[in-house]
Scaffold this motif. Structure first.
Motif, PDB file in Angstrom:
ATOM      1  N   GLY A 276     -18.772  -5.866  49.639  1.00 37.09           N
ATOM      2  CA  GLY A 276     -17.806  -7.793  49.155  1.00 37.09           C
ATOM      3  C   GLY A 276     -18.449  -8.133  50.416  1.00 37.09           C
ATOM      4  N   ILE A 277     -17.577  -9.310  50.583  1.00 42.14           N
ATOM      5  CA  ILE A 277     -18.339 -10.340  51.790  1.00 42.14           C
ATOM      6  C   ILE A 277     -16.947 -10.923  52.500  1.00 42.14           C
ATOM      7  N   ARG A 394     -24.781 -22.850  56.550  1.00 43.77           N
ATOM      8  CA  ARG A 394     -23.300 -22.364  55.996  1.00 43.77           C
ATOM      9  C   ARG A 394     -22.720 -23.237  55.367  1.00 43.77           C
ATOM     10  N   ASP A 395     -22.426 -24.036  56.876  1.00 45.87           N
ATOM     11  CA  ASP A 395     -21.374 -24.925  56.430  1.00 45.87           C
ATOM     12  C   ASP A 395     -22.057 -25.562  55.503  1.00 45.87           C
ATOM     13  N   GLN A 396     -22.849 -26.539  55.143  1.00 46.14           N
ATOM     14  CA  GLN A 396     -23.377 -27.493  53.790  1.00 46.14           C
ATOM     15  C   GLN A 396     -22.767 -26.285  52.476  1.00 46.14           C
ATOM     16  N   LEU A 397     -23.314 -25.191  52.570  1.00 47.89           N
ATOM     17  CA  LEU A 397     -23.422 -24.188  51.513  1.00 47.89           C
ATOM     18  C   LEU A 397     -21.737 -24.419  51.256  1.00 47.89           C
ATOM     19  N   THR A 398     -20.596 -23.795  52.377  1.00 44.97           N
ATOM     20  CA  THR A 398     -19.553 -24.006  52.065  1.00 44.97           C
ATOM     21  C   THR A 398     -19.135 -24.973  51.357  1.00 44.97           C
ATOM     22  N   GLU A 422     -18.676 -15.872  47.356  1.00 46.96           N
ATOM     23  CA  GLU A 422     -18.227 -16.199  48.576  1.00 46.96           C
ATOM     24  C   GLU A 422     -18.044 -17.977  48.065  1.00 46.96           C
ATOM     25  N   PHE A 423     -18.757 -18.476  46.860  1.00 48.62           N
ATOM     26  CA  PHE A 423     -17.187 -19.869  46.086  1.00 48.62           C
ATOM     27  C   PHE A 423     -16.268 -19.693  46.028  1.00 48.62           C
ATOM     28  N   VAL A 424     -15.498 -18.248  45.318  1.00 46.42           N
ATOM     29  CA  VAL A 424     -14.230 -17.837  45.595  1.00 46.42           C
ATOM     30  C   VAL A 424     -13.320 -17.791  47.031  1.00 46.42           C
ATOM     31  N   ALA A 425     -14.169 -17.265  47.752  1.00 48.22           N
ATOM     32  CA  ALA A 425     -13.541 -17.155  49.060  1.00 48.22           C
ATOM     33  C   ALA A 425     -13.509 -19.030  49.197  1.00 48.22           C
ATOM     34  N   ALA A 426     -14.219 -19.626  49.523  1.00 50.99           N
ATOM     35  CA  ALA A 426     -14.340 -20.739  49.564  1.00 50.99           C
ATOM     36  C   ALA A 426     -12.788 -21.644  49.431  1.00 50.99           C
ATOM     37  N   SER A 427     -13.169 -21.270  48.099  1.00 50.69           N
ATOM     38  CA  SER A 427     -11.879 -22.322  47.357  1.00 50.69           C
ATOM     39  C   SER A 427     -10.879 -21.885  47.842  1.00 50.69           C
ATOM     40  N   VAL A 428     -10.259 -22.559  49.170  1.00 50.13           N
ATOM     41  CA  VAL A 428      -8.713 -21.886  49.855  1.00 50.13           C
ATOM     42  C   VAL A 428      -7.890 -23.237  48.692  1.00 50.13           C
ATOM     43  N   THR A 487     -11.567 -11.069  45.399  1.00 48.94           N
ATOM     44  CA  THR A 487     -12.147 -10.941  46.593  1.00 48.94           C
ATOM     45  C   THR A 487     -12.331 -10.222  48.446  1.00 48.94           C
ATOM     46  N   ALA A 488     -10.621 -10.788  48.169  1.00 58.79           N
ATOM     47  CA  ALA A 488     -10.320 -10.263  49.647  1.00 58.79           C
ATOM     48  C   ALA A 488     -10.085  -8.457  49.604  1.00 58.79           C
TER      49      ALA A 488
END
Ligand code: GDG
Length: 522
Positions: A276-277, A394-398, A422-428, A487-488
Motif C-alpha cells: 500500500g501507500i 512529488r508536489d507537481q505529481l500531486t 496515489e491518484f485516489v489518495a490525492a483526490s481529496v 486505499t487508506a
C-alpha cells in the motif's frame, strides 16, 4: 531494534497541518529480531558528481525504494544495494557503508560494486531482458544471451556473501524482487537457523507455460524456496507460483490449504500481502498544495485551461501499455469528435532501462503515436496529448493527480501499480475517475469500484475512457469514497505490520505454523 510508528518520509516540505485523518501510529513485531538487513537492486540514495565535481544526492524513481526507505528509517539496520552512482565510492567507509538519509542519518546503506560487464549480464541481461518480460507475459521480448545467467548467479552470490557479517542472534534478512531469486537459498547455506529470510516479489509471477521458457526455471524456484516467507502482492500470483513449484520440482510438496511448500527439509510460507501507500501523507500533501504549483506546471507543459484532464503516469515500459493507451485515445477522438478541444490527456513517462533495445524502440513508438495524434487532431490552440519525459517533483505529481478528471492505467501486466493508489489518495475532493487495468495487482482490491479496462480489448479501452469522461459527479463521489477508504485501510503501514507479523511467526527452526497467515491478499 527500535519499534516504530510510521510517519511520512516526505522529502519535500508540505505546509500547514494535517486536516484529514491523522496517520495511524503502528507497531510491528520488529522487536522479535536483533537485526534487519534489506537487500535490493536499486539503492534508496545515490551520490552523483556534478559537472563542477561537487557531490549531489538523488532518490531513484520507483515504488520499491519509496516504500522501504521509511521502514528502514524507523527500524534502523542495514540496506544492501548496488552502488550505481558515479559519486557513490567517494562517500563510503572502508566497508563500503554510508549512513543515510544524508540529512538525518538513521540507518546504514551498504553498497555493492558491479562493473559494467557484470551489470550488462546481471541487470540489463538476465533480470530485464529475460525475467522482467517473462514475469509480465511479454514472451516476444524475452531474450536469452549466453553468459547472462552466469552474471546473475555471480551477483546473487556477491549479495548473499555481504549479508553474512550482519547476522547475529535472531536476524531478519529481507530480500527484494526478481533480481535476487537465487539469494534466499544462498543465504540459507551461510547463516545459522535462527535467521529468518523473507523475500518480496514485486512483479507478477508468470503462468507455468510462460515460466517454462526460462532455462533455469528449477534453479530459480530452488533459490526462492530458501526463504521462510515468500510474498506476492496478490493471491493469483502466489497461486501461480505454487502451481509452478508442483510442475517443476518433483521433490517439493505443496499444502494448498496452508499455502506452504515443503522442500529440501524446510518450509516456505507463501503469502499475498498487497503493498500500500501512505494514503494520509498523500492526502495531506494534496490538501495543503499551493494552487501555484499546478498553475506553474500547466504553463510549463502548455496544459490548456478549461478542458477536462485525463492523466497517465508511468515508467516508460512496454508492460505499462502506454502505446496501446495512446492509440485508444486516438480512437476516442475519431469516434467521439465531441471530445476534441474538450479534453486534454497528459502523459508523463520516466525513461528507464534505456540501454535495452526493446525499451529504446518502445520509447520511439510512444513518441510517434503522440506526434500522430497531435498532428491529426490538434488545433492552433489545443493539443490532444501533452507528453513529457521530465521527472516531476512529488508536489507537481500531486498537482496533476488532484486536477485530473480521470487517471488511465492500462498496464498489460503490473505487480501492483502504486500510481493508481496515489491518484485516489490525492483526490481529496472525492471527484475523478480511476480507469484501471484488470491486469494490475491493484485491480484485485479496487476493480469493482474503478472503471475496469481490459487492455487486450482495444474497443473496450476507448469506450471505458469515454464512459469515465461522462460520469456524473455524484457517481464519481460514491466510487471515489470507497476507493479512498480501501486505499487508506490497506496502507503502507498495514503492509509492513502484516508482513512483519508473518516474519515473526516464522520460528527459528523454520517450521512455520500456518495459523494466522494472510493467504488472501485482497
Ligand atoms: C514496480 C512494479 C509495483 C513515477 N513518475 C514519477 C514518479 N513516479 C513514481 C510514482 C510511483 C512510482 O514511481 C511507480 O510505481 P509503480 O508501482 O506504479 O510502478 P513500478 O515502478 O513499475 O514498480 C509495480 C511496484 O514495483 C512496487 O511493488 O507496484 O507493479 O512494476 O510511486 O509516483 N515520482 C516522481 N516523479 C515522477 O516523474 N516524484
Amino acid at each position: 531494534m527500535r519499534n516504530f510508528a510510521y510517519e511520512s518520509d516526505s522529502d519535500e516540505s508540505s505546509t500547514g497541518s494535517a486536516d484529514t485523518t491523522p496517520s495511524r501510529d503502528w507497531e510491528t513485531p520488529l522487536d522479535s529480531f536483533d537485526t534487519l538487513v534489506v537487500l535490493s537492486n536499486r539503492q534508496p540514495y545515490r551520490h552523483t558528481r556534478d559537472a563542477d565535481g561537487s557531490l549531489a544526492v538523488d532518490r531513484p524513481t520507483g515504488g520499491l525504494t519509496a516504500a522501504l526507505d521509511p521502514v528502514c528509517q524507523r527500524a534502523g539496520g542495514t540496506w544492501i544495494a548496488w552502488g550505481d552512482g558515479d559519486g557513490d565510492r567517494q562517500v563510503v567507509d572502508e566497508n563500503d557503508r554510508v549512513d543515510v538519509p544524508p540529512t538525518d542519518p538513521s540507518y546504514t546503506l551498504e553498497r555493492v560494486w558491479i562493473d559494467d560487464d557484470l551489470a550488462d549480464t546481471y541487470y540489463s541481461g538476465y533480470s530485464n531482458r529475460l525475467l522482467w518480460p517473462i514475469c509480465h507475459g511479454a514472451v516476444d521480448e524475452a531474450k536469452i544471451r549466453p553468459g547472462d545467467y552466469d552474471g546473475y548467479r555471480r551477483v546473487n552470490e556477491r549479495f548473499a556473501e555481504r549479508v553474512v557479517p550482519h547476522v547475529s542472534g535472531e536476524s531478519l534478512i529481507w530480500v527484494q524482487d526478481y533480481h535476487f531469486a537465487l539469494v534466499p537459498a544462498m543465504i540459507r547455506e551461510r547463516v545459522p537457523p535462527s535467521t529468518t529470510i523473507g523475500q518480496f516479489w514485486h512483479v507478477p509471477w508468470p503462468k507455468p507455460e510462460t515460466f517454462s521458457r526460462v532455462p533455469q526455471a528449477r534453479a530459480l524456484l530452488d533459490g526462492l524456496l530458501g526463504a521462510d516467507v515468500l510474498s506476492f502482492h496478490v493471491r493469483r500470483f502466489a497461486d501461480r507460483f505454487l502451481t509452478c513449484v508442483e510442475y517443476f520440482l518433483d521433490d517439493a510438496s505443496v499444502d494448498w490449504d496452508a499455502s506452504v511448500v515443503s522442500y529440501d527439509g524446510s518450509d516456505t510460507q507463501v503469502v499475498a500481502v498487497p503493498l500500500g501507500i501512505d494514503a494520509d501523507e498523500h492526502a495531506r500533501r494534496s490538501q495543503n498544495l499551493d494552487d501555484g504549483v499546478y498553475e506553474t506546471l500547466s504553463a510549463e507543459l502548455s496544459i490548456p485551461d478549461g478542458t477536462l484532464l485525463g492523466l497517465g503516469v508511468d515508467r516508460l515500459d512496454y508492460a505499462k501499455g502506454i502505446e496501446e493507451r495512446l492509440e485508444a485515445i486516438e480512437t476516442l477522438f475519431e469516434r467521439r469528435p465531441r471530445w476534441r478541444e474538450s479534453v486534454t490527456f497528459v502523459q508523463t513517462t520516466t525513461p528507464s532501462r534505456t540501454d535495452i533495445p526493446a525499451y529504446a524502440a518502445y520509447g520511439k513508438r510512444v513518441r510517434r503515436v503522440v506526434d500522430r495524434v497531435n498532428e491529426r487532431f490538434g488545433t492552433d490552440s489545443w493539443q490532444p496529448i501533452v507528453y513529457t519525459e521530465s521527472y516531476l517533483t512529488r508536489d507537481q505529481l500531486t498537482a496533476l493527480y488532484r486536477n485530473a478528471d480521470c487517471l488511465l492505467v492500462t498496464s498489460l501486466a503490473d505487480g501492483m501499480n502504486l500510481v493508481s493508489k496515489e491518484f485516489v489518495a490525492a483526490s481529496v475532493d472525492e471527484t475523478g475517475v480511476l480507469c484501471l487495468s484488470d491486469q494490475t495487482g491493484a485491480h484485485d482490491a479496487l476493480g469493482d469500484v474503478a472503471n475496469t479496462i481490459d487492455p487486450t480489448d482495444r474497443e473496450s479501452v476507448w469506450r471505458t475512457i469515454d464512459d469515465a469522461l461522462r460520469m456524473p459527479v455524484r457517481e464519481q463521489r460514491v466510487r471515489m469514497r470507497t476507493l479512498r477508504a480501501r486505499t487508506a485501510e490497506r496502507s503502507l503501514s498495514w503492509w509492513m505490520s502484516t508482513l512483519f507479523e508473518t516474519f515473526a511467526a516464522a520460528t527459528p527452526d523454520r517450521s512455520i505454523s500456518p495459523q494466522g497467515y494472510p493467504t488472501d491478499g485482497t
